[in-house]
Design a protein around this motif. Sequence first.
Motif, short mmCIF file in Angstrom:
data_model
loop_
_atom_site.label_atom_id
_atom_site.label_comp_id
_atom_site.label_asym_id
_atom_site.label_seq_id
_atom_site.Cartn_x
_atom_site.Cartn_y
_atom_site.Cartn_z
N ASP A 117 -8.55 0.92 -2.01
CA ASP A 117 -8.79 -0.52 -2.02
C ASP A 117 -9.10 -1.08 -0.64
OD1 ASP A 117 -8.30 -0.87 -4.81
OD2 ASP A 117 -6.16 -0.67 -4.42
N PHE A 118 -8.94 -0.24 0.38
CA PHE A 118 -9.21 -0.66 1.75
C PHE A 118 -10.36 0.16 2.32
CE2 PHE A 118 -4.75 -1.51 0.91
CZ PHE A 118 -4.56 -2.78 1.42
N PRO A 148 0.04 3.79 14.37
CA PRO A 148 -0.15 2.35 14.62
C PRO A 148 -1.59 1.87 14.44
CG PRO A 148 1.30 3.30 16.28
CD PRO A 148 0.79 4.44 15.46
N LEU A 149 -2.57 2.61 14.91
CA LEU A 149 -3.95 2.16 14.80
C LEU A 149 -4.38 2.07 13.34
CD1 LEU A 149 -6.59 1.33 16.08
CD2 LEU A 149 -7.21 3.74 16.28
N PHE A 150 -3.98 3.03 12.52
CA PHE A 150 -4.33 2.98 11.10
C PHE A 150 -3.68 1.78 10.43
CE2 PHE A 150 -3.47 4.18 6.66
CZ PHE A 150 -4.77 4.35 6.22
N VAL A 151 -2.42 1.52 10.75
CA VAL A 151 -1.72 0.37 10.17
C VAL A 151 -2.40 -0.92 10.61
CG1 VAL A 151 0.46 -0.90 10.07
CG2 VAL A 151 0.47 1.60 10.00
N GLN A 163 0.88 -1.16 0.00
CA GLN A 163 0.00 0.00 0.00
C GLN A 163 0.92 1.21 0.00
OE1 GLN A 163 -1.51 3.30 0.57
NE2 GLN A 163 -1.08 2.73 2.69
N GLY A 164 1.14 1.77 -1.18
CA GLY A 164 2.20 2.76 -1.34
C GLY A 164 1.72 4.19 -1.41
N GLU A 165 0.77 4.54 -0.58
CA GLU A 165 0.24 5.90 -0.61
C GLU A 165 0.33 6.59 0.74
OE1 GLU A 165 -3.13 6.22 -4.07
OE2 GLU A 165 -3.78 5.83 -2.03
N GLY A 166 1.43 6.47 1.37
CA GLY A 166 1.50 7.16 2.65
C GLY A 166 2.81 6.94 3.35
N SER A 167 3.07 7.76 4.34
CA SER A 167 4.24 7.61 5.20
C SER A 167 3.87 8.18 6.56
CB SER A 167 5.46 8.35 4.62
OG SER A 167 5.17 9.71 4.45
N ASP A 168 4.66 7.84 7.56
CA ASP A 168 4.39 8.30 8.92
C ASP A 168 2.97 7.92 9.35
OD1 ASP A 168 5.02 9.48 11.35
OD2 ASP A 168 4.31 11.46 10.73
N LEU A 169 2.62 6.67 9.11
CA LEU A 169 1.27 6.19 9.44
C LEU A 169 1.22 5.79 10.91
CD1 LEU A 169 0.64 3.98 6.28
CD2 LEU A 169 -0.03 6.35 6.66
N LEU A 200 -3.95 -3.85 8.27
CA LEU A 200 -3.57 -5.26 8.40
C LEU A 200 -4.79 -6.14 8.62
CD1 LEU A 200 -0.38 -4.87 10.64
CD2 LEU A 200 -0.45 -5.50 8.23
N ARG A 201 -5.77 -5.65 9.35
CA ARG A 201 -7.00 -6.42 9.54
C ARG A 201 -7.67 -6.68 8.20
NH1 ARG A 201 -11.83 -3.52 12.66
NH2 ARG A 201 -11.44 -2.11 10.90
#
Length: 253
Positions: free
Chosen positions: A211-212, A99-102, A91-97, A106-107
């Motif tokens: 997509d998520f 923990p809860l969002f990640v 998922q290549g549209e972000g940085s400095d994400l 993952l879910r």
Amino acid sequence: MTSLRILVPIKQVIDYAIKPRVNATRTAVVTSGVKMSMNPFDELSIEESVRLRERNRDAVRDILAFSAGPAKAADTLRTAMAMGADRALLQGEGSDLEPLFVAKLLREVVHKEGCNMVICGKQSIDDDSGQTGQMLAGLLGWGQATQAAKVDVQGSEVVVTKEVDGGEEVVRVKLPAVVTTDLRLNEPRYATLPNIMKAKKKPIEKKTLADFSVEFGKRLETLKVVEPPPRQGGGKVDSVDGLISRLKELGAI
């Protein structure tokens, strides 16, 4: 042994041998032009997944490496596949994400890919939050075993040995489960040149946030990023009595 479909989250971080620098505005760490590599704890996770397959090849059906971050994280996913992962998802549209969002991403991956085991590093060396694995287990309603120093799959259970202050603690959780890895779990293998070449032919599926079914949002605000103060020089004493006196002066004893 239960047939395993393992998800291994991967994060690209500043290489551990590089000293991070704070930008001029003190809002973040400089990453432009800096050597990046796989988070060391995630290397342990990939290695342990591959070792589980080597111990029982019929038990591990799939090892999927997933990364959420900038597009250049694909290089780190290639390394994961060179170490033994079967395929990768980016998922290549972000940085400095956060923990809860990640964990929510993952879910979604777990549900869509049919994974029944997640092996992830206990923390990343950039923000050191140490929260994603636990949050993911909570969102999935799965059992969790953190800070693993040894992992063994026995039938439908995962047996994890962890180091604690008094020695060792053994935890048993039923599959599906989330396991987070600690430094003494294993010694990650080097990606050999033949495996690096093979990894170039393995698929990296690219996804976007659309997509998520996860709404992106910031819950945390960084007020300031500063470097730690330089260490002060030490002092010398002439005798044990002098050492004791000095420690008393400092209030250490």
